[in-house]
Design a protein around this motif. Structure first.
Motif, PDB file in Angstrom:
ATOM      1  N   LEU A 182     -12.276  -7.659  -2.432  1.00 38.03           N
ATOM      2  CA  LEU A 182     -13.196  -6.530  -2.325  1.00 38.03           C
ATOM      3  C   LEU A 182     -12.402  -5.227  -2.278  1.00 38.03           C
ATOM      4  CD1 LEU A 182     -15.663  -8.125   0.192  1.00 38.03           C
ATOM      5  CD2 LEU A 182     -15.911  -7.908  -2.292  1.00 38.03           C
ATOM      6  N   ALA A 183     -12.763  -4.311  -3.173  1.00 32.71           N
ATOM      7  CA  ALA A 183     -11.984  -3.083  -3.341  1.00 32.71           C
ATOM      8  C   ALA A 183     -12.276  -2.063  -2.250  1.00 32.71           C
ATOM      9  CB  ALA A 183     -12.291  -2.471  -4.703  1.00 32.71           C
ATOM     10  N   ASP A 184     -13.345  -2.278  -1.500  1.00 30.89           N
ATOM     11  CA  ASP A 184     -13.740  -1.233  -0.548  1.00 30.89           C
ATOM     12  C   ASP A 184     -13.165  -1.442   0.845  1.00 30.89           C
ATOM     13  OD1 ASP A 184     -15.160  -3.433   0.196  1.00 30.89           O
ATOM     14  OD2 ASP A 184     -17.062  -2.390   0.473  1.00 30.89           O
ATOM     15  N   ARG A 185     -12.228  -2.372   0.980  1.00 31.94           N
ATOM     16  CA  ARG A 185     -11.673  -2.594   2.312  1.00 31.94           C
ATOM     17  C   ARG A 185     -10.223  -3.050   2.214  1.00 31.94           C
ATOM     18  NH1 ARG A 185     -16.143  -6.517   3.976  1.00 31.94           N
ATOM     19  NH2 ARG A 185     -17.217  -5.212   2.471  1.00 31.94           N
ATOM     20  N   SER A 186      -9.548  -3.002   3.352  1.00 29.22           N
ATOM     21  CA  SER A 186      -8.112  -3.298   3.376  1.00 29.22           C
ATOM     22  C   SER A 186      -7.839  -4.779   3.143  1.00 29.22           C
ATOM     23  CB  SER A 186      -7.562  -2.907   4.746  1.00 29.22           C
ATOM     24  OG  SER A 186      -8.127  -3.748   5.724  1.00 29.22           O
ATOM     25  N   VAL A 187      -6.572  -5.064   2.934  1.00 28.09           N
ATOM     26  CA  VAL A 187      -6.126  -6.447   2.811  1.00 28.09           C
ATOM     27  C   VAL A 187      -6.554  -7.240   4.051  1.00 28.09           C
ATOM     28  CG1 VAL A 187      -4.065  -7.902   2.855  1.00 28.09           C
ATOM     29  CG2 VAL A 187      -4.192  -5.960   1.279  1.00 28.09           C
ATOM     30  N   PHE A 188      -6.349  -6.648   5.211  1.00 31.66           N
ATOM     31  CA  PHE A 188      -6.720  -7.321   6.459  1.00 31.66           C
ATOM     32  C   PHE A 188      -8.191  -7.725   6.425  1.00 31.66           C
ATOM     33  CE2 PHE A 188      -8.428  -7.601  10.647  1.00 31.66           C
ATOM     34  CZ  PHE A 188      -7.445  -8.201  11.414  1.00 31.66           C
ATOM     35  N   ASP A 189      -9.056  -6.762   6.081  1.00 28.78           N
ATOM     36  CA  ASP A 189     -10.491  -7.048   6.124  1.00 28.78           C
ATOM     37  C   ASP A 189     -10.908  -8.064   5.069  1.00 28.78           C
ATOM     38  OD1 ASP A 189     -11.173  -5.517   8.316  1.00 28.78           O
ATOM     39  OD2 ASP A 189     -11.236  -3.673   7.129  1.00 28.78           O
ATOM     40  N   ASN A 190     -10.208  -8.064   3.934  1.00 33.95           N
ATOM     41  CA  ASN A 190     -10.488  -9.085   2.933  1.00 33.95           C
ATOM     42  C   ASN A 190     -10.179 -10.475   3.475  1.00 33.95           C
ATOM     43  OD1 ASN A 190     -11.256  -8.555  -0.059  1.00 33.95           O
ATOM     44  ND2 ASN A 190     -10.133  -6.731   0.589  1.00 33.95           N
ATOM     45  N   LYS A 201      -2.712  -3.143   5.829  1.00 36.74           N
ATOM     46  CA  LYS A 201      -3.578  -1.970   5.862  1.00 36.74           C
ATOM     47  C   LYS A 201      -3.870  -1.416   4.472  1.00 36.74           C
ATOM     48  CE  LYS A 201      -2.830  -0.370  10.529  1.00 36.74           C
ATOM     49  NZ  LYS A 201      -1.606  -1.108  10.947  1.00 36.74           N
ATOM     50  N   GLN A 202      -3.193  -1.951   3.477  1.00 39.11           N
ATOM     51  CA  GLN A 202      -3.368  -1.406   2.124  1.00 39.11           C
ATOM     52  C   GLN A 202      -4.664  -1.874   1.492  1.00 39.11           C
ATOM     53  OE1 GLN A 202      -0.382  -1.185  -0.686  1.00 39.11           O
ATOM     54  NE2 GLN A 202       1.297  -0.850   0.750  1.00 39.11           N
ATOM     55  N   ASN A 203      -5.050  -1.129   0.468  1.00 39.53           N
ATOM     56  CA  ASN A 203      -6.181  -1.559  -0.326  1.00 39.53           C
ATOM     57  C   ASN A 203      -5.686  -2.586  -1.338  1.00 39.53           C
ATOM     58  OD1 ASN A 203      -8.045  -1.494  -2.699  1.00 39.53           O
ATOM     59  ND2 ASN A 203      -9.135  -0.135  -1.312  1.00 39.53           N
ATOM     60  N   PRO A 204      -6.380  -3.695  -1.496  1.00 36.10           N
ATOM     61  CA  PRO A 204      -5.852  -4.740  -2.392  1.00 36.10           C
ATOM     62  C   PRO A 204      -5.684  -4.275  -3.835  1.00 36.10           C
ATOM     63  CG  PRO A 204      -8.076  -5.257  -1.623  1.00 36.10           C
ATOM     64  CD  PRO A 204      -7.591  -4.120  -0.803  1.00 36.10           C
ATOM     65  N   MET A 251      -4.341  -1.683  -4.812  1.00 42.92           N
ATOM     66  CA  MET A 251      -3.046  -1.018  -4.953  1.00 42.92           C
ATOM     67  C   MET A 251      -1.907  -2.024  -5.076  1.00 42.92           C
ATOM     68  SD  MET A 251      -4.093   1.961  -4.740  1.00 42.92           S
ATOM     69  CE  MET A 251      -4.429   3.447  -3.840  1.00 42.92           C
ATOM     70  N   LEU A 252      -2.222  -3.305  -4.928  1.00 46.39           N
ATOM     71  CA  LEU A 252      -1.160  -4.309  -4.914  1.00 46.39           C
ATOM     72  C   LEU A 252      -0.870  -4.802  -6.328  1.00 46.39           C
ATOM     73  CD1 LEU A 252      -2.318  -6.441  -1.840  1.00 46.39           C
ATOM     74  CD2 LEU A 252      -0.676  -4.555  -1.883  1.00 46.39           C
ATOM     75  N   SER A 253       0.279  -5.421  -6.461  1.00 45.17           N
ATOM     76  CA  SER A 253       0.626  -6.018  -7.753  1.00 45.17           C
ATOM     77  C   SER A 253      -0.197  -7.293  -7.946  1.00 45.17           C
ATOM     78  CB  SER A 253       2.105  -6.372  -7.773  1.00 45.17           C
ATOM     79  OG  SER A 253       2.334  -7.491  -6.937  1.00 45.17           O
ATOM     80  N   ALA A 254      -0.207  -7.794  -9.188  1.00 44.35           N
ATOM     81  CA  ALA A 254      -1.008  -8.987  -9.496  1.00 44.35           C
ATOM     82  C   ALA A 254      -0.627 -10.165  -8.604  1.00 44.35           C
ATOM     83  CB  ALA A 254      -0.832  -9.356 -10.964  1.00 44.35           C
ATOM     84  N   GLY A 255       0.687 -10.354  -8.399  1.00 51.29           N
ATOM     85  CA  GLY A 255       1.132 -11.471  -7.569  1.00 51.29           C
ATOM     86  C   GLY A 255       0.704 -11.312  -6.126  1.00 51.29           C
ATOM     87  N   GLU A 256       0.770 -10.061  -5.649  1.00 53.79           N
ATOM     88  CA  GLU A 256       0.358  -9.818  -4.264  1.00 53.79           C
ATOM     89  C   GLU A 256      -1.140 -10.035  -4.088  1.00 53.79           C
ATOM     90  OE1 GLU A 256       3.706  -6.534  -2.875  1.00 53.79           O
ATOM     91  OE2 GLU A 256       1.992  -5.909  -4.068  1.00 53.79           O
ATOM     92  N   LYS A 257      -1.907  -9.565  -5.073  1.00 53.76           N
ATOM     93  CA  LYS A 257      -3.357  -9.783  -5.023  1.00 53.76           C
ATOM     94  C   LYS A 257      -3.654 -11.272  -4.902  1.00 53.76           C
ATOM     95  CE  LYS A 257      -4.903  -5.919  -7.778  1.00 53.76           C
ATOM     96  NZ  LYS A 257      -5.082  -5.517  -9.169  1.00 53.76           N
ATOM     97  N   GLN A 258      -2.956 -12.048  -5.753  1.00 54.85           N
ATOM     98  CA  GLN A 258      -3.203 -13.477  -5.743  1.00 54.85           C
ATOM     99  C   GLN A 258      -2.860 -14.073  -4.373  1.00 54.85           C
ATOM    100  OE1 GLN A 258      -5.238 -15.585  -7.005  1.00 54.85           O
ATOM    101  NE2 GLN A 258      -4.565 -15.071  -9.065  1.00 54.85           N
TER     102      GLN A 258
END
Ligand SMILES: Nc1ncnc2c1ncn2[C@@H]1O[C@H](COP(=O)(O)OP(=O)(O)OP(=O)(O)O)[C@@H](O)[C@H]1O
Ligand SMILES: [Mg+2]
Lengths: 332, 215
Positions: free
Chosen positions: B91-99, B132-135, B137-144
């Motif tokens: 979800l683009a509207d929240r941080s990595v933590f919240d995802n 705390k970052q927005n997902p 903003m992450l690289s493809a590998g980090e998103k995964q």
């Protein structure tokens, strides 16, 4: 990575495990945690979308303040009629030729009626004097040879057993006496006013229902747009095991806030309008030589307005989110 | 653990995605699912995850007959399975933590436990410093890897991954596969759909090949 060994132990075969729920979580605390999260989440959403929040709140508030203001208007008019009802007397004018004794006798008889409390005899002389005093035609009247006024009886009906039909009957009885020329009920215009107000109350009811529907639509539509914006989130949550009630909760609370805060805003609007009206009404009432204080919404009415608007918000949100879930559920 | 008995899946559109599939995965097993595009890999995983219902046959997951689940039971069933989606669904509207916290919030955990568990999951995919970052903003590998953290945060016994290395470079892809292997070592049953033959052969695990249904 310090957690590893523990995790390994937990995952060991045949070990007793309930991994998806910590043992100290009761169903209530689970529910409460969810509700808590939904409340803070929905409030934050309102806070961070101030423009759409205020537009919605204003629409709701305006829709709510119209029936509230009408209600207040009728209530104030009611106190006006109630005040004057303290002396609802019936004036009975006797025929010209009736003597003082005949008039007094008839007065006695009338006072024995069960619907009547007191009968006051007003002689034609008294009436003329009073008329002279009040009219300012004293000198003109002085030239009259004969008193043109009849004797009169002022009848005070028993308020406790009086209603409109009984009053009409009493007037009819009074008219039927041979000595009586005319009967005039002072509160006839009050009755008319009351009849008008009965209509006004119905109008308010209809207006209230229509505006309640408006509130329902406004909240429903706002929540629908909110759902539309969060479709992806809802889908993801459903994918990973959110129940329908979990999905619903934040929207239901959203609806509740819209209704509740809209209600508060409408109370503010109504009170400001009253404030605005106080000066001109005071001027008007001094012109008429009466004391009329405009009254605002009392506590219980304000309370009911808030309850009603909160409920309307909840219902509107419920309809919106349920219809979304129903449409969306087909795919999975 | 996972047992497909003569499973067929026909979509409402009339598309027959799976026909008469028989398959058994043991508890604690790790396997790869491969086959041509349109062979039904995603469909098979979605069936296990409870996102689709089989049209025919019996699907047993840990003594649960998935085809016979009542509508009310399906959400609870889904929580038992960790799924990593082909298009990661972050979800683009929240941080990595919240995802990552989402599955725990759904379960109704207290925020203190949520924090503890999310940190543990992010630690496992080495993303603690990005919470705390927005997902987006992450690289493809980090998103995964965020997707993986979200899938495992509930500590499911079954982890499914649909093309988790789809658009990653070989080195990153291998990293991701090793992450799965680590979860497998901890006891989870793992099924990964992938058409990267080179990569999955390298992992030396069971490979299941799905044939496209010929109508
Ligand atoms: N929701 C759906 N509705 C209708 N048909 C679908 C749906 N999802 C998949 N299909 C069809 O079912 C078949 C199998 O699709 P699926 O996505 O399972 O294949 P896949 O093996 O995952 O392919 P890929 O490797 O391209 O991801 C395809 O022919 C596809 O068009
Ligand atoms: Mg696929």
């Amino acid at each position: 990575m310090a957690r590893r060994p523990r995790a390994r132990k937990r995952n060991a075969p045949r070990a007793k495990k309930r991994r998806n729920r910590s043992p100290h979580y009761s169903p209530f605390s689970t529910w409460w945690n969810q509700v808590n999260a939904a409340i803070s989440f929905s409030l934050r959403r309102l806070w961070y979308n101030p423009i759409s929040t205020w537009i919605t709140l204003a629409a709701i508030a305006i829709a709510l303040s119209l029936p509230a203001a009408l209600h207040l208007m009728v209530k104030n008019m009611q106190t006006l009629t109630d005040d004057n009802q303290q002396i609802p007397t019936i004036s009975v004018f006797l025929k010209q030729h009736i003597s003082t004794d005949q008039a007094k006798d008839r007065g006695e008889l009338i006072s024995e009626l069960s619907e009547v409390v007191t009968v006051l005899f007003v002689s034609k002389e008294n009436a003329l004097n009073k008329f002279k005093r009040l009219s300012g035609f004293a000198e003109t009247l002085e030239t009259l040879e004969e008193n043109p006024l009849p004797h009169a009886l002022v009848v005070t009906p028993n308020l406790r057993i009086m209603n409109d039909t009984k009053l009409t009957n009493l007037i009819r009885t009074l008219k039927s006496y041979p000595e009586v020329d005319a009967v005039q009920s002072d509160n006839e215009w009050m009755q008319r006013l009351r009849a008008i107000m009965d209509i006004a109350e119905r109008v308010i009811l209809v207006v209230s229902v229509l505006l309640a529907l408006t509130v329902l639509l406004v909240v429903g539509n706002t929540i629908r747009l909110d759902i539309e914006n969060r479709k992806e989130e809802i889908d993801v949550a459903r994918f990973i095991g959110a129940t329908r009630s979990y999905i619903r909760q934040p929207f239901i609370f959203g609806g509740l806030w819209y209704g509740f805060f809209g209600g508060i805003l409408s109370l503010v609007i109504v009170h400001f309008s009253i404030f605005f009206l106080i000066a001109p009404t005071n001027r008007l009432s001094t012109l008429y030589g009466t004391q009329f204080n405009i009254s605002g919404l009392d506590f219980s009415t304000s309370f009911y307005i808030l309850i009603a608007s909160g409920l309307l918000g909840i219902v509107g949100a419920w309809i919106a989110v349920t219809s979304h879930l129903r449409r969306r559920e087909i795919t999975f | 653990m996972i047992e497909f008995k003569q499973i067929s899946k026909k979509y409402p559109t009339g598309q027959l995605a799976l026909y008469n599939v028989n398959l058994t995965l043991q508890k604690g097993e790790m396997a790869f699912l491969t086959g041509h595009s349109g062979a039904g890999k995603s469909t098979l995983l979605r069936l296990i995850a409870g996102l689709e219902q089989p049209s025919d046959g019996t699907l047993m997951i840990e003594k649960t007959d998935v085809g016979k689940l009542k509508t009310k039971q399906i959400p609870l069933y889904r929580r038992r399975i960790g799924m990593i989606f082909q298009d990661h669904h972050l979800l683009a509207d929240r941080s990595v933590f919240d995802n990552v916290a989402l599955p725990l919030r759904i379960t109704g955990l207290h925020h203190r436990d949520i924090r503890r568990r999310v940190h543990a999951a992010l630690d496992k995919v080495s993303l603690l410093n990005k919470e705390k970052q927005n997902p987006m903003m992450l690289s493809a590998g980090e998103k995964q890897r965020v997707g993986i953290a979200r899938a495992v945060v509930n500590k499911p016994k079954i982890i499914l991954a649909d093309e988790p290395t789809g658009n990653l470079d070989p080195e990153l892809a291998q990293d991701i596969m090793y992450t799965f292997k680590q979860f497998n070592d901890l006891g989870a049953t793992i099924l990964v759909a992938s058409h990267d033959h080179h990569l999955i052969e390298h992992m030396r695990k069971r490979i299941i090949v799905l044939q496209k249904v010929n109508v």
